[in-house]
Design a protein around this motif. Structure first.
Motif, PDB file in Angstrom:
ATOM      1  N   TYR A 115      34.113 -55.683  40.884  1.00 38.57           N
ATOM      2  CA  TYR A 115      33.163 -54.700  39.586  1.00 38.57           C
ATOM      3  C   TYR A 115      32.015 -54.472  41.025  1.00 38.57           C
ATOM      4  CZ  TYR A 115      33.601 -56.491  34.715  1.00 38.57           C
ATOM      5  OH  TYR A 115      33.926 -57.091  33.532  1.00 38.57           O
ATOM      6  N   LEU A 116      31.662 -53.033  40.426  1.00 37.66           N
ATOM      7  CA  LEU A 116      30.611 -51.614  41.054  1.00 37.66           C
ATOM      8  C   LEU A 116      29.817 -53.074  41.515  1.00 37.66           C
ATOM      9  CD1 LEU A 116      31.245 -48.242  40.262  1.00 37.66           C
ATOM     10  CD2 LEU A 116      31.907 -49.707  43.275  1.00 37.66           C
ATOM     11  N   GLU A 117      28.868 -53.303  43.137  1.00 39.21           N
ATOM     12  CA  GLU A 117      27.773 -53.392  43.012  1.00 39.21           C
ATOM     13  C   GLU A 117      26.935 -52.333  44.195  1.00 39.21           C
ATOM     14  OE1 GLU A 117      28.146 -58.485  43.125  1.00 39.21           O
ATOM     15  OE2 GLU A 117      28.616 -56.720  45.151  1.00 39.21           O
ATOM     16  N   TYR A 118      25.683 -52.868  43.820  1.00 38.74           N
ATOM     17  CA  TYR A 118      24.742 -51.611  44.940  1.00 38.74           C
ATOM     18  C   TYR A 118      23.995 -52.718  46.046  1.00 38.74           C
ATOM     19  CZ  TYR A 118      20.508 -51.622  41.928  1.00 38.74           C
ATOM     20  OH  TYR A 118      19.529 -52.877  41.206  1.00 38.74           O
ATOM     21  N   TYR A 119      23.695 -51.737  46.717  1.00 37.93           N
ATOM     22  CA  TYR A 119      22.906 -52.517  47.856  1.00 37.93           C
ATOM     23  C   TYR A 119      21.784 -51.141  48.088  1.00 37.93           C
ATOM     24  CZ  TYR A 119      25.428 -56.747  48.251  1.00 37.93           C
ATOM     25  OH  TYR A 119      25.745 -57.794  48.019  1.00 37.93           O
ATOM     26  N   ALA A 133      20.050 -45.423  55.487  1.00 43.51           N
ATOM     27  CA  ALA A 133      21.195 -45.055  54.128  1.00 43.51           C
ATOM     28  C   ALA A 133      19.909 -45.581  52.975  1.00 43.51           C
ATOM     29  CB  ALA A 133      22.209 -45.463  54.361  1.00 43.51           C
ATOM     30  N   VAL A 134      20.162 -44.400  52.277  1.00 43.76           N
ATOM     31  CA  VAL A 134      19.151 -44.972  51.179  1.00 43.76           C
ATOM     32  C   VAL A 134      19.104 -45.820  50.175  1.00 43.76           C
ATOM     33  CG1 VAL A 134      18.169 -42.833  50.543  1.00 43.76           C
ATOM     34  CG2 VAL A 134      20.665 -42.996  49.579  1.00 43.76           C
ATOM     35  N   GLY A 135      21.343 -45.750  50.064  1.00 44.99           N
ATOM     36  CA  GLY A 135      22.209 -46.837  48.827  1.00 44.99           C
ATOM     37  C   GLY A 135      23.613 -47.444  49.647  1.00 44.99           C
ATOM     38  N   TYR A 136      24.024 -48.161  49.215  1.00 45.48           N
ATOM     39  CA  TYR A 136      25.179 -48.610  49.761  1.00 45.48           C
ATOM     40  C   TYR A 136      26.015 -49.398  48.082  1.00 45.48           C
ATOM     41  CZ  TYR A 136      29.022 -50.506  52.023  1.00 45.48           C
ATOM     42  OH  TYR A 136      31.206 -51.516  51.374  1.00 45.48           O
ATOM     43  N   THR A 150      27.137 -57.152  57.379  1.00 47.42           N
ATOM     44  CA  THR A 150      26.491 -56.810  58.244  1.00 47.42           C
ATOM     45  C   THR A 150      27.351 -55.326  58.115  1.00 47.42           C
ATOM     46  OG1 THR A 150      27.494 -59.164  59.722  1.00 47.42           O
ATOM     47  CG2 THR A 150      27.242 -57.072  61.093  1.00 47.42           C
ATOM     48  N   LEU A 151      28.150 -55.329  58.172  1.00 53.81           N
ATOM     49  CA  LEU A 151      28.160 -53.707  57.811  1.00 53.81           C
ATOM     50  C   LEU A 151      27.732 -52.773  56.427  1.00 53.81           C
ATOM     51  CD1 LEU A 151      29.780 -50.812  57.637  1.00 53.81           C
ATOM     52  CD2 LEU A 151      31.737 -52.241  56.673  1.00 53.81           C
ATOM     53  N   ILE A 152      26.899 -53.464  55.919  1.00 54.49           N
ATOM     54  CA  ILE A 152      26.132 -53.364  54.283  1.00 54.49           C
ATOM     55  C   ILE A 152      24.719 -52.660  55.919  1.00 54.49           C
ATOM     56  CG2 ILE A 152      24.370 -53.331  52.306  1.00 54.49           C
ATOM     57  CD1 ILE A 152      26.944 -55.048  51.583  1.00 54.49           C
ATOM     58  N   ASP A 153      24.564 -53.387  56.111  1.00 51.95           N
ATOM     59  CA  ASP A 153      22.985 -54.238  56.856  1.00 51.95           C
ATOM     60  C   ASP A 153      22.717 -52.784  58.109  1.00 51.95           C
ATOM     61  OD1 ASP A 153      21.893 -56.046  55.714  1.00 51.95           O
ATOM     62  OD2 ASP A 153      22.453 -57.253  56.864  1.00 51.95           O
ATOM     63  N   GLU A 154      23.934 -52.259  58.445  1.00 52.39           N
ATOM     64  CA  GLU A 154      23.973 -51.607  59.669  1.00 52.39           C
ATOM     65  C   GLU A 154      23.944 -49.875  58.717  1.00 52.39           C
ATOM     66  OE1 GLU A 154      23.743 -49.622  63.121  1.00 52.39           O
ATOM     67  OE2 GLU A 154      24.134 -51.622  62.787  1.00 52.39           O
ATOM     68  N   PHE A 155      24.795 -49.509  57.769  1.00 53.37           N
ATOM     69  CA  PHE A 155      24.631 -48.896  56.540  1.00 53.37           C
ATOM     70  C   PHE A 155      23.353 -48.272  56.314  1.00 53.37           C
ATOM     71  CE2 PHE A 155      28.814 -48.409  56.350  1.00 53.37           C
ATOM     72  CZ  PHE A 155      29.369 -47.139  56.188  1.00 53.37           C
ATOM     73  N   LEU A 156      22.320 -49.549  56.222  1.00 56.66           N
ATOM     74  CA  LEU A 156      21.387 -49.154  55.802  1.00 56.66           C
ATOM     75  C   LEU A 156      20.038 -49.618  56.834  1.00 56.66           C
ATOM     76  CD1 LEU A 156      21.327 -52.075  53.086  1.00 56.66           C
ATOM     77  CD2 LEU A 156      21.436 -49.357  52.966  1.00 56.66           C
TER      78      LEU A 156
END
Length: 265
Positions: A259-263, A206-209, A196-202
């Protein structure tokens, strides 16, 4: 003067008037064509083939390091290295540290950044990820935000003092229109565990998270973030390739295996 002569004189004047109008029109066409040619070949402002006809690009990039950890876990070497890398890549960098990172600061953080790096503690509370500010908690402050569960008290460790922490609802209601065309790098624990937090930024364009898929130590997150920024802005890799390179070069967090992930949208 005979009537026929007057008629002939009038016809001649009418013909001259038409010729004058045609000549004037042709002169104006030539002037417009000449001015258009000059503007096309010598534009008044710089243009870029990358802006698709939008306003001319100034080629100035802007980044912000929002370092709520600075009061308890400062790392000037990290800050200096991050700034140096970004400035080499053409960024202007703003740094906000420690107790400067308050709830009010987050509400009023300037928009227009191309990159925002969030050096913060973060933790899951039920399914919501909370991002820790550097502001000491008070039950009598931000009462509306506390009532609507946009902020809460949070503890980095059992022995830490409480600080305010914010969740996705705060981002949605109090930070609207802050992240247009911004890449978010969230350095805290479990950063990709709250969709939900990721979706809110996008949703705010936002171009990516980018963040961690589990707990992470501060030292590993600092080192990996520096490598990531280098890959993105000096090596000019795509987000996907920069993440792969960073995870390969730095490995998993030695303590937690994260590990790092990206969206991206």
């Amino acid at each position: 003067m005979p009537a026929g002569s007057k008629h002939k004189e009038f016809a001649q004047k009418e013909q001259m008037r038409k010729i004058y109008l045609v000549v004037t029109f042709l002169v104006l066409v030539l002037i417009v064509a000449a001015v258009s040619y000059v503007l096309v070949t010598n534009p008044l402002t710089p243009s870029s083939s990358e802006n698709n006809g939008d306003l001319p690009s100034t080629n100035v990039l802007n980044a912000a390091l929002i370092d709520a950890l600075y009061s308890t876990l400062p790392d000037d070497e990290f800050t200096d290295s991050l700034k140096e890398t970004l400035e080499t890549a053409g960024f202007e960098v703003d740094v906000f540290q420690g107790t400067e990172v308050t709830v009010d600061f987050l509400k009023n953080v300037p928009s227009g950044y191309d990159l925002i790096v969030l050096r913060m503690h973060s933790a899951l509370h039920y399914d919501d990820l909370y991002l820790f500010t550097g502001e000491p908690y008070s039950v009598n402050k931000y009462t509306d935000e506390q009532y609507f569960r946009l902020v809460k008290e949070a503890y980095a460790t059992d022995n830490s003092d409480a600080v305010f922490a914010v969740n996705w609802g705060f981002v949605k209601r109090c930070m609207a229109e802050k992240f247009n065309d911004t890449l978010i790098v969230m350095m805290g624990c479990d950063g990709t565990s709250d969709s939900t937090l990721i979706d809110e930024f996008l949703n705010q364009d936002a171009v990516g998270y980018i963040s961690w898929d589990g707990p992470v130590s501060i030292g590993h997150s600092d080192s990996a973030t520096l490598q990531l920024v280098k890959c993105l802005y000096l090596d000019e890799l795509s987000v996907r390739d920069a993440i792969q390179n960073t995870n390969l070069q730095m490995g998993a967090d030695p303590e937690w295996g994260s590990y790092l992930e990206y969206y991206i949208p």
